[in-house]
Scaffold this active site. Structure first.
Site, mmCIF file in Angstrom:
data_model
loop_
_atom_site.group_PDB
_atom_site.id
_atom_site.type_symbol
_atom_site.label_atom_id
_atom_site.label_comp_id
_atom_site.label_asym_id
_atom_site.label_seq_id
_atom_site.Cartn_x
_atom_site.Cartn_y
_atom_site.Cartn_z
ATOM 1 N N TYR A 146 15.237 31.089 6.781
ATOM 2 C CA TYR A 146 14.180 31.960 7.319
ATOM 3 C C TYR A 146 14.356 32.225 8.816
ATOM 4 O O TYR A 146 14.704 31.320 9.574
ATOM 5 C CB TYR A 146 12.809 31.310 7.128
ATOM 6 N N LYS A 199 0.834 -1.203 0.000
ATOM 7 C CA LYS A 199 0.000 0.000 0.000
ATOM 8 C C LYS A 199 0.867 1.251 0.000
ATOM 9 O O LYS A 199 2.081 1.175 0.241
ATOM 10 C CB LYS A 199 -0.899 -0.022 1.241
HETATM 11 C C1 LIG Z 1 -0.413 -2.268 6.508
HETATM 12 C C2 LIG Z 1 -0.964 -3.551 6.917
HETATM 13 C C3 LIG Z 1 -0.117 -4.667 7.072
HETATM 14 C C4 LIG Z 1 1.381 -4.587 6.916
HETATM 15 O O1 LIG Z 1 1.924 -3.894 7.996
HETATM 16 P P1 LIG Z 1 3.509 -3.841 8.266
HETATM 17 O O2 LIG Z 1 3.601 -3.457 9.678
HETATM 18 O O3 LIG Z 1 4.054 -2.830 7.342
HETATM 19 O O4 LIG Z 1 4.010 -5.209 7.982
HETATM 20 C C5 LIG Z 1 -0.696 -5.869 7.385
HETATM 21 N N1 LIG Z 1 -2.035 -5.983 7.564
HETATM 22 C C6 LIG Z 1 -2.875 -4.943 7.430
HETATM 23 C C7 LIG Z 1 -4.338 -5.133 7.635
HETATM 24 C C8 LIG Z 1 -2.366 -3.691 7.122
HETATM 25 O O5 LIG Z 1 -3.203 -2.649 7.002
#
Ligand SMILES: *Cc1c(COP(=O)(O)O)cnc(C)c1O
Length: 375
Positions: free
Chosen positions: A264, A41
């Site tokens: 700045y 993702k």
């Molecule tokens: C993002 C996510 C993962 C992976 O998480 P990591 O900590 O990056 O391994 C696994 N399961 C779900 C439901 C997620 O949303």
């Protein structure tokens, strides 16, 4: 291999061989019996999606997990067959697109199950779903109770839906709470079994749980950060490495006098005659502005601290102590996030400096930063 359109010197270098080797290490750790879902993702935690699919599949990833339909479609555009599960919420109006693209959807309500079944029927397809159970995180999922049980039994009888998986997510509060969640999940799965509903893929472990608590592997693990070499685990250990380096160059040097201000508000003032380097990277690239008085970059293995506020597109660092910088400043590589061996800040270190987590730092690296894929 580099991109042919090399438009900027502020780059994220992504090493596909390391990505592949991380996957192989994870596969070795979980063993043959457990499936590997690569969670990619948020543009693959900033590392890109399309450019990484082939290497992830050939290294042994069985299925991809994403948060949104858009991410799923990006994978579909380069791989027509690989299983993809949307782990998050999809609006009703987009379920047709899910069905038409053979994407699997997480389900936690009867309403969406019915809708998905109807759309699938009209399309003469069977859509794969994974049922989500809320065992404590209180984010998404069916509560593990009698009402949910009867709904899931109904879903299992729907003709155009196949329940391939059932899963939950750990809050990782502590080991006792993890075990409570795990037991809740297993008990509910057992209840379903007693009604002859046997769902083939049960899963609950993310990156950290996968390495720290092998007892939670079940039929599949869902690994995100770890595939990119981001270490979060504490007890177990595997030989993962960071996949990316964020780097830039020096645009200009300034010799300034003791007492002069930089950037700045002149929040930084020279305590001695100094050499300041201007770097073409700023907070719009994802370099957190709040690193201003904490962080540093690595130049030829030397640390150069930020000097003055990090701006939108540029920042300034103090290079007074870096040997020979004036004679070769236009040839050096400036590492923003890298490896300890280069004396560079690691993503882990940055997240600690700022009181956040690694994924927060990684996913801030914006679209403007060119991604370069190397082997
Ligand atoms: C993002 C996510 C993962 C992976 O998480 P990591 O900590 O990056 O391994 C696994 N399961 C779900 C439901 C997620 O949303």
């Amino acid at each position: 291999m580099t991109n042919s359109f090399d438009i900027r010197d502020t780059k994220m270098i992504i090493n596909l061989d390391i990505l592949s080797s991380n996957i192989k290490e994870i596969k070795k750790f979980i063993g043959e019996e457990v499936k590997l879902m690569a969670v990619i993702k948020a543009n693959g935690y900033g590392h890109g999606i399309k450019q990484t699919i082939d290497i992830l599949v050939s290294s042994g990833v069985n299925i991809f997990g994403v948060a949104t339909l858009g991410e799923a479609l990006e994978i579909r555009s380069v791989d027509k067959d690989i299983p993809i599960l949307i782990l998050g919420y999809t609006p009703d109006r987009l379920l047709e697109c899910v069905v038409n693209n053979n994407i699997s959807q997480t389900i936690f309500s009867m309403k969406q199950a019915e809708l998905l079944n109807k759309i699938s029927k009209d399309a003469e397809k069977t859509t794969i779903i994974h049922i989500k159970i809320d065992t404590g995180l209180h984010r998404l999922g069916y509560e593990p109770n009698e009402k949910s049980l009867s709904e899931i039994i109904n879903i299992s009888n729907m003709e155009n839906i196949f329940i391939e998986g059932i899963f939950s997510h750990l809050a990782l509060a502590n080991e006792e709470e993890n075990d409570k969640q795990f037991d809740k999940f297993n008990n509910f799965v057992d209840m379903l079994s007693s009604y002859n509903i046997n769902i083939p893929i049960r899963h609950i472990a993310d990156s950290i749980a996968t390495i720290d608590f092998p007892k939670y592997h079940l039929d599949m693990v869902r690994v995100g950060a770890l595939i990119y070499g981001m270490r979060g685990y504490r007890r177990g250990s595997i030989n993962e490495k960071p996949v990316m380096t964020l780097q830039t160059v020096i645009a200009q040097l300034h010799n300034i006098k003791k007492g002069e201000g930089v950037s700045y508000d002149y929040l930084w003032r020279a305590s001695r005659d100094s050499i300041i380097a201007t770097l073409p990277i700023g907070y719009a690239d994802g370099l957190p502005r709040s690193l201003t008085d904490k962080g540093y970059v690595s130049i030829n293995g030397h640390k150069a601290p930020f000097a003055g506020l990090i701006n939108m597109d540029q920042c300034t660092v103090d290079v007074t102590d870096i040997p020979d910088i004036e004679s070769n400043y236009d040839k050096v590589k400036v590492i923003i996030y890298g490896d300890e061996k280069d004396n560079a800040m690691t993503v882990n270190e940055v997240s600690k400096m700022l009181g956040t987590n690694k994924n927060d730092i990684l996913t801030r690296i914006s679209k403007r930063v060119q991604r370069i894929y190397v082997r």
